[in-house]
Design an enzyme around this catalytic site. Sequence first.
Site, PDB file in Angstrom:
ATOM      1  N   MET A  34       0.854  -1.198   0.000  1.00 15.33           N
ATOM      2  CA  MET A  34       0.000   0.000   0.000  1.00 15.33           C
ATOM      3  C   MET A  34       0.887   1.244   0.000  1.00 15.33           C
ATOM      4  O   MET A  34       1.081   1.897   1.022  1.00 15.33           O
ATOM      5  CB  MET A  34      -0.924  -0.031   1.218  1.00 15.33           C
ATOM      6  CG  MET A  34      -1.764  -1.293   1.300  1.00 15.33           C
ATOM      7  SD  MET A  34      -2.723  -1.423   2.829  1.00 15.33           S
ATOM      8  CE  MET A  34      -1.405  -1.698   4.035  1.00 15.33           C
ATOM      9  N   ASP A  35       1.395   1.593  -1.161  1.00 20.93           N
ATOM     10  CA  ASP A  35       2.413   2.633  -1.275  1.00 20.93           C
ATOM     11  C   ASP A  35       1.798   3.952  -1.738  1.00 20.93           C
ATOM     12  O   ASP A  35       0.861   3.966  -2.538  1.00 20.93           O
ATOM     13  CB  ASP A  35       3.480   2.171  -2.277  1.00 20.93           C
ATOM     14  CG  ASP A  35       4.760   2.964  -2.175  1.00 20.93           C
ATOM     15  OD1 ASP A  35       4.967   3.657  -1.159  1.00 20.93           O
ATOM     16  OD2 ASP A  35       5.571   2.901  -3.121  1.00 20.93           O
TER      17      ASP A  35
END
EC number: 2.5.1.87
Length: 313
Positions: A88-89
């Site tokens: 989850m960047d």
Amino acid sequence: MAFSFQLQQVFPFPVKFCSQPKSIKLQIFPNLTKRLPIHPLASAQNNATSNIDHNYIAMDESSINEEEVPLPTELSRELMPKHIAVIMDGNRRWAKRRGLPVALGYAAGIRVLRNFVKLSYNWGISALTLFAFSSENWFRPKAEVDLLMGLFDKVLKDELENLARTGIRLSIIGDASQLPKSLQDLIDKAVMATKANSRLHILVAINYSGQYDVVQACQTIAQRVKDGNIEPEDINSLLVEQELQTKCTEFPSPDLLIRTSGELRLSNFLLWQLAYTELFFSHSQWPDFGEAEFLEALCSFQQRQRRYGGQSS
């Protein structure tokens, strides 16, 4: 219509992360607010976070459907992945590009995560592994680390009852011994309270290193050899897999990895387990990753022919 609220006493992040006004009026953009209900974020421990009301990240209980939900017409149930891993960047970059405090980037990311879990639950995904905090993230500014620890604590407290009620099982992979003691205790409570659930298994990687995961598996196997329980020639890939931290789930190897923000790397995540995983890299920052982007990833997955190192038919 955009939603606005007051952010009071912004926590003292260094200037390179955000400005430090006493009161900021923020606009939450319409394309984000339409997807998920807006709620304020709770303060993290050690007084290190912004003072946003924690309802900003609260679960919309009506979004979980305990009955089987029809899939979007673009998808085939027979081709759905069983296990999806997610990096989850982009939370910080999302906030910086909008001139917002980093705390609001993480808050927006948590709202999107809740929607992602809802969709996965309703569409029949069996397991999710979420990269929440790497072993390298300790090198970030202390204020940001404290913020993240506080967020983990708050979300677990708020969602434990919902997880148990909806049949979601929670597991943690990574070295939890370095986390705050109160968070360790809360993790133990959540894991025990949900261990019998089977509708969806969520593995959260906290203080996780893919390299260390392999190392600790090898150390365990070496000790078994030393103790005379197995012979060196007994060691094979299946034995190693059985000692990895993902052994807690029925499907230890993800079918699909999704990474957001346009970065094209694995960042030391599930290095062994991703050997034959299909990879999908989205240019969207995580707070912008909604149902349409998730559907795109699943459609891409279903159009691929998985060969596991063999020849195509």
